[in-house]
Design an enzyme around this catalytic site. Sequence first.
Site, PDB file in Angstrom:
ATOM      1  N   ARG A  83       0.821  -1.208   0.000  1.00 41.50           N
ATOM      2  CA  ARG A  83       0.000   0.000   0.000  1.00 41.50           C
ATOM      3  C   ARG A  83       0.858   1.263   0.000  1.00 41.50           C
ATOM      4  O   ARG A  83       0.550   2.230  -0.705  1.00 41.50           O
ATOM      5  CB  ARG A  83      -0.955  -0.015   1.190  1.00 41.50           C
ATOM      6  CG  ARG A  83      -1.845   1.215   1.317  1.00 41.50           C
ATOM      7  CD  ARG A  83      -2.444   1.691   0.001  1.00 41.50           C
ATOM      8  NE  ARG A  83      -3.106   0.625  -0.742  1.00 41.50           N
ATOM      9  CZ  ARG A  83      -3.377   0.694  -2.032  1.00 41.50           C
ATOM     10  NH1 ARG A  83      -3.022   1.757  -2.747  1.00 41.50           N
ATOM     11  NH2 ARG A  83      -3.987  -0.297  -2.639  1.00 41.50           N
ATOM     12  N   LYS A 119       0.879  25.012  -3.865  1.00 39.87           N
ATOM     13  CA  LYS A 119      -0.336  24.348  -3.385  1.00 39.87           C
ATOM     14  C   LYS A 119      -0.105  22.838  -3.402  1.00 39.87           C
ATOM     15  O   LYS A 119      -0.564  22.119  -4.277  1.00 39.87           O
ATOM     16  CB  LYS A 119      -1.525  24.745  -4.256  1.00 39.87           C
ATOM     17  CG  LYS A 119      -1.850  26.234  -4.175  1.00 39.87           C
ATOM     18  CD  LYS A 119      -2.984  26.602  -5.121  1.00 39.87           C
ATOM     19  CE  LYS A 119      -3.275  28.100  -5.064  1.00 39.87           C
ATOM     20  NZ  LYS A 119      -4.340  28.500  -6.009  1.00 39.87           N
ATOM     21  N   LYS A 169       1.864  39.442  -3.588  1.00 38.44           N
ATOM     22  CA  LYS A 169       0.492  39.126  -3.956  1.00 38.44           C
ATOM     23  C   LYS A 169      -0.452  40.210  -3.457  1.00 38.44           C
ATOM     24  O   LYS A 169      -0.030  41.200  -2.847  1.00 38.44           O
ATOM     25  CB  LYS A 169       0.123  37.744  -3.417  1.00 38.44           C
ATOM     26  CG  LYS A 169       1.113  36.647  -3.876  1.00 38.44           C
ATOM     27  CD  LYS A 169       0.582  35.261  -3.683  1.00 38.44           C
ATOM     28  CE  LYS A 169      -0.450  34.934  -4.739  1.00 38.44           C
ATOM     29  NZ  LYS A 169      -0.903  33.536  -4.685  1.00 38.44           N
ATOM     30  N   GLU A 178       1.993  40.015  -8.449  1.00 36.92           N
ATOM     31  CA  GLU A 178       0.697  39.560  -8.947  1.00 36.92           C
ATOM     32  C   GLU A 178      -0.173  40.770  -9.269  1.00 36.92           C
ATOM     33  O   GLU A 178      -0.333  41.665  -8.441  1.00 36.92           O
ATOM     34  CB  GLU A 178       0.010  38.698  -7.890  1.00 36.92           C
ATOM     35  CG  GLU A 178      -1.370  38.216  -8.282  1.00 36.92           C
ATOM     36  CD  GLU A 178      -2.067  37.484  -7.146  1.00 36.92           C
ATOM     37  OE1 GLU A 178      -2.184  36.259  -7.218  1.00 36.92           O
ATOM     38  OE2 GLU A 178      -2.486  38.158  -6.180  1.00 36.92           O
ATOM     39  N   ASP A 236      -3.113  37.412 -13.046  1.00 37.51           N
ATOM     40  CA  ASP A 236      -4.051  36.546 -12.341  1.00 37.51           C
ATOM     41  C   ASP A 236      -5.471  36.665 -12.869  1.00 37.51           C
ATOM     42  O   ASP A 236      -6.064  37.749 -12.873  1.00 37.51           O
ATOM     43  CB  ASP A 236      -4.030  36.891 -10.844  1.00 37.51           C
ATOM     44  CG  ASP A 236      -4.869  35.942 -10.021  1.00 37.51           C
ATOM     45  OD1 ASP A 236      -4.766  34.730 -10.223  1.00 37.51           O
ATOM     46  OD2 ASP A 236      -5.643  36.425  -9.162  1.00 37.51           O
TER      47      ASP A 236
END
Length: 293
Positions: A104, A139, A171, A201, A222
């Site tokens: 597994r 992410k 950002k 951004e 973006d």
Amino acid sequence: MGSLAPLPQVILEPIVRGALLEDLGRAGDITSDAIIPVDCKATLALNARQAGVVAGLDLVMFAFLLVDPGISMQLRCPEGGKVSAGETIALVNGSARSLLSAERTALNFLCKLSGIATATAGLVNAVRGHNAKIVCTRKTTPGLRVLEKYAVRAGGGSNHRFALDDAVLIKDNHIAIAGDIRTAIERARSAIGHMVKIEVEVDTLDRLEMALQASVDAVLLDNMSVEDLTTAVAMVGGRAITEASGRITRASAAGIAATGVDLISVGWLTHSAPILDVGLDVPVDGNCSQRLN
């Protein structure tokens, strides 16, 4: 992919060891230990149940070897290679108990990383003929970033920054708290070393103009429309790297690449790409009456 460099074993070993310890618990594989004789040997096949790109074979081998150094693996498909549904990726030989105890963990790594590589390859193929590179983001699954970003490379993509100390990426929240784009850029530039690049951004053409006036190294465009991306690339005119981001799909990737952007960043490659279904199968006549010499 012949140019795909493997990850160093010193990186892989603790990740695989931790996964095995999690799965083996406090007493090991009590099911296999109870059912399978200690001297039973087996040859099992890693079979792809879907077509895709294979990634994670070093992790598979580590999973088996950490459980039992006597296990061997014979590859039928190389790392980064394409596999068809029903095709055998590798054969593993050794103690049947050990093979099942590591099964597994080995499959979890192989299915997850191959899924990322397969999804990346689909986007890379979608933008073929354009200059844009497919890149991933931060992410990622906590603790598995290095593996997931490796899988992106296995699928023909490229990596964005690995961590917060790789580069400055200003950002929307940074800009909101700093007050404006110029202030944020000036503060960043005064604090970093000469080797560190600055990306900003922006989500409008007006903000893009402000970033360009401050001479940034890259701009993250973006959630812009294809029309605005085309205009943005013309505005930049090669003065900075252009990166398109926001809800990129395989269907939309080609149109975005056609705008002339340098990079297309895709978060879902690492946070929600579907696995590639791979199984560890016992041959029809595979039982303890067939022992390896």
